[in-house]
Design a protein around this motif. Structure first.
Motif, PDB file in Angstrom:
ATOM      1  N   UNK A 129       0.831  -1.186   0.000  1.00 46.56           N
ATOM      2  CA  UNK A 129       0.000   0.000   0.000  1.00 46.56           C
ATOM      3  C   UNK A 129       0.878   1.253   0.000  1.00 46.56           C
ATOM      4  N   UNK A 130       1.914   1.257   0.820  1.00 46.11           N
ATOM      5  CA  UNK A 130       2.774   2.433   0.900  1.00 46.11           C
ATOM      6  C   UNK A 130       3.670   2.552  -0.326  1.00 46.11           C
ATOM      7  N   UNK A 131       3.896   1.427  -0.992  1.00 47.77           N
ATOM      8  CA  UNK A 131       4.737   1.450  -2.178  1.00 47.77           C
ATOM      9  C   UNK A 131       4.098   2.285  -3.290  1.00 47.77           C
ATOM     10  N   UNK A 132       2.770   2.199  -3.382  1.00 46.75           N
ATOM     11  CA  UNK A 132       2.069   2.977  -4.397  1.00 46.75           C
ATOM     12  C   UNK A 132       2.252   4.475  -4.150  1.00 46.75           C
ATOM     13  N   UNK A 133       2.164   4.900  -2.908  1.00 47.64           N
ATOM     14  CA  UNK A 133       2.361   6.312  -2.572  1.00 47.64           C
ATOM     15  C   UNK A 133       3.813   6.738  -2.792  1.00 47.64           C
ATOM     16  N   UNK A 134       4.732   5.840  -2.531  1.00 48.39           N
ATOM     17  CA  UNK A 134       6.144   6.150  -2.748  1.00 48.39           C
ATOM     18  C   UNK A 134       6.439   6.309  -4.236  1.00 48.39           C
ATOM     19  N   UNK A 135       5.860   5.458  -5.052  1.00 50.13           N
ATOM     20  CA  UNK A 135       6.063   5.565  -6.500  1.00 50.13           C
ATOM     21  C   UNK A 135       5.478   6.873  -7.020  1.00 50.13           C
ATOM     22  N   UNK A 136       4.281   7.238  -6.561  1.00 51.66           N
ATOM     23  CA  UNK A 136       3.679   8.509  -6.980  1.00 51.66           C
ATOM     24  C   UNK A 136       4.506   9.691  -6.493  1.00 51.66           C
ATOM     25  N   UNK A 137       5.044   9.594  -5.292  1.00 50.23           N
ATOM     26  CA  UNK A 137       5.880  10.670  -4.768  1.00 50.23           C
ATOM     27  C   UNK A 137       7.142  10.857  -5.596  1.00 50.23           C
ATOM     28  N   UNK A 138       7.794   9.759  -5.966  1.00 47.90           N
ATOM     29  CA  UNK A 138       8.989   9.832  -6.793  1.00 47.90           C
ATOM     30  C   UNK A 138       8.639  10.380  -8.175  1.00 47.90           C
ATOM     31  N   UNK A 139       7.516   9.961  -8.727  1.00 50.87           N
ATOM     32  CA  UNK A 139       7.085  10.452 -10.025  1.00 50.87           C
ATOM     33  C   UNK A 139       6.833  11.966 -10.000  1.00 50.87           C
ATOM     34  N   UNK A 140       6.134  12.439  -9.004  1.00 53.38           N
ATOM     35  CA  UNK A 140       5.844  13.872  -8.895  1.00 53.38           C
ATOM     36  C   UNK A 140       7.124  14.667  -8.664  1.00 53.38           C
ATOM     37  N   UNK A 141       7.996  14.167  -7.801  1.00 53.35           N
ATOM     38  CA  UNK A 141       9.255  14.860  -7.516  1.00 53.35           C
ATOM     39  C   UNK A 141      10.138  14.930  -8.763  1.00 53.35           C
ATOM     40  N   UNK A 142      10.248  13.829  -9.490  1.00 55.19           N
ATOM     41  CA  UNK A 142      11.086  13.830 -10.686  1.00 55.19           C
ATOM     42  C   UNK A 142      10.478  14.693 -11.787  1.00 55.19           C
ATOM     43  N   UNK A 143       9.156  14.749 -11.869  1.00 55.64           N
ATOM     44  CA  UNK A 143       8.511  15.621 -12.846  1.00 55.64           C
ATOM     45  C   UNK A 143       8.773  17.081 -12.530  1.00 55.64           C
ATOM     46  N   UNK A 144       8.721  17.437 -11.258  1.00 57.36           N
ATOM     47  CA  UNK A 144       9.020  18.813 -10.863  1.00 57.36           C
ATOM     48  C   UNK A 144      10.467  19.175 -11.165  1.00 57.36           C
ATOM     49  N   UNK A 145      11.388  18.263 -10.885  1.00 59.30           N
ATOM     50  CA  UNK A 145      12.794  18.522 -11.191  1.00 59.30           C
ATOM     51  C   UNK A 145      13.020  18.676 -12.693  1.00 59.30           C
ATOM     52  N   UNK A 146      12.382  17.834 -13.489  1.00 55.42           N
ATOM     53  CA  UNK A 146      12.503  17.950 -14.936  1.00 55.42           C
ATOM     54  C   UNK A 146      11.944  19.279 -15.423  1.00 55.42           C
ATOM     55  N   UNK A 147      10.830  19.696 -14.854  1.00 58.33           N
ATOM     56  CA  UNK A 147      10.232  20.982 -15.206  1.00 58.33           C
ATOM     57  C   UNK A 147      11.163  22.137 -14.844  1.00 58.33           C
ATOM     58  N   UNK A 148      11.780  22.075 -13.675  1.00 68.34           N
ATOM     59  CA  UNK A 148      12.698  23.138 -13.268  1.00 68.34           C
ATOM     60  C   UNK A 148      13.939  23.188 -14.152  1.00 68.34           C
TER      61      UNK A 148
END
Length: 89
Positions: free
Chosen positions: A1-20
Protein backbone atom coordinates in the motif's frame (compact mmCIF):
# COMPACT_ATOMS: atom_id res chain seq x y z
CA UNK A 1 0.00 0.00 0.00
CA UNK A 2 2.77 2.43 0.90
CA UNK A 3 4.74 1.45 -2.18
CA UNK A 4 2.07 2.98 -4.40
CA UNK A 5 2.36 6.31 -2.57
CA UNK A 6 6.14 6.15 -2.75
CA UNK A 7 6.06 5.57 -6.50
CA UNK A 8 3.68 8.51 -6.98
CA UNK A 9 5.88 10.67 -4.77
CA UNK A 10 8.99 9.83 -6.79
CA UNK A 11 7.08 10.45 -10.03
CA UNK A 12 5.84 13.87 -8.90
CA UNK A 13 9.25 14.86 -7.52
CA UNK A 14 11.09 13.83 -10.69
CA UNK A 15 8.51 15.62 -12.85
CA UNK A 16 9.02 18.81 -10.86
CA UNK A 17 12.79 18.52 -11.19
CA UNK A 18 12.50 17.95 -14.94
CA UNK A 19 10.23 20.98 -15.21
CA UNK A 20 12.70 23.14 -13.27
CA UNK A 21 15.64 22.01 -15.40
CA UNK A 22 13.68 22.73 -18.59
CA UNK A 23 12.67 26.19 -17.36
CA UNK A 24 16.21 27.17 -16.32
CA UNK A 25 17.87 26.10 -19.57
CA UNK A 26 18.09 28.40 -22.58
CA UNK A 27 14.93 28.10 -24.64
CA UNK A 28 13.39 25.56 -22.28
CA UNK A 29 10.33 27.71 -21.72
CA UNK A 30 9.69 27.89 -25.44
CA UNK A 31 10.05 24.13 -25.72
CA UNK A 32 7.53 23.49 -22.94
CA UNK A 33 5.13 26.08 -24.34
CA UNK A 34 5.20 24.59 -27.83
CA UNK A 35 4.79 21.07 -26.44
CA UNK A 36 1.85 22.19 -24.33
CA UNK A 37 0.26 23.92 -27.32
CA UNK A 38 0.69 20.77 -29.43
CA UNK A 39 -0.95 18.63 -26.74
CA UNK A 40 -3.92 21.01 -26.49
CA UNK A 41 -4.36 21.13 -30.27
CA UNK A 42 -4.19 17.33 -30.48
CA UNK A 43 -6.76 16.95 -27.69
CA UNK A 44 -9.16 19.35 -29.44
CA UNK A 45 -8.61 17.54 -32.73
CA UNK A 46 -9.45 14.17 -31.20
CA UNK A 47 -12.41 15.65 -29.34
CA UNK A 48 -13.72 17.22 -32.56
CA UNK A 49 -13.38 13.87 -34.31
CA UNK A 50 -15.37 12.21 -31.52
CA UNK A 51 -18.06 14.90 -31.67
CA UNK A 52 -18.43 14.31 -35.40
CA UNK A 53 -18.52 10.52 -34.95
CA UNK A 54 -22.24 10.47 -35.76
CA UNK A 55 -21.36 11.59 -39.28
CA UNK A 56 -18.00 9.92 -39.77
CA UNK A 57 -18.67 6.68 -37.83
CA UNK A 58 -15.11 6.88 -36.49
CA UNK A 59 -14.53 7.25 -32.78
CA UNK A 60 -11.05 7.36 -31.24
CA UNK A 61 -10.51 7.27 -27.50
CA UNK A 62 -8.61 10.15 -25.95
CA UNK A 63 -5.88 8.35 -24.03
CA UNK A 64 -2.12 8.61 -23.68
CA UNK A 65 -1.31 6.64 -26.83
CA UNK A 66 -3.69 8.47 -29.16
CA UNK A 67 -2.88 11.87 -27.67
CA UNK A 68 0.86 11.21 -27.95
CA UNK A 69 0.54 10.11 -31.57
CA UNK A 70 -1.56 13.13 -32.46
CA UNK A 71 0.83 15.44 -30.59
CA UNK A 72 3.96 14.18 -32.32
CA UNK A 73 2.56 13.69 -35.81
CA UNK A 74 -0.30 16.21 -35.94
CA UNK A 75 -3.08 15.74 -38.50
CA UNK A 76 -1.23 12.92 -40.31
CA UNK A 77 -1.05 11.15 -36.93
CA UNK A 78 -4.82 11.36 -36.52
CA UNK A 79 -5.25 10.03 -40.06
CA UNK A 80 -2.84 7.22 -39.16
CA UNK A 81 -4.89 6.39 -36.05
CA UNK A 82 -8.09 6.32 -38.12
CA UNK A 83 -6.43 4.01 -40.65
CA UNK A 84 -5.18 1.67 -37.94
CA UNK A 85 -8.60 1.57 -36.31
CA UNK A 86 -10.37 0.85 -39.59
CA UNK A 87 -7.81 -1.78 -40.58
CA UNK A 88 -7.87 -3.66 -37.28
CA UNK A 89 -11.63 -3.65 -36.86
Amino acid sequence: MYLKYAIWGVFIFSSLLLFLVAIRSQGGGRLLASLGLNVVIAAFLLYGLNVLSAYTHVELPINTATLGTATLLGVPGVILLIGVKLTLL
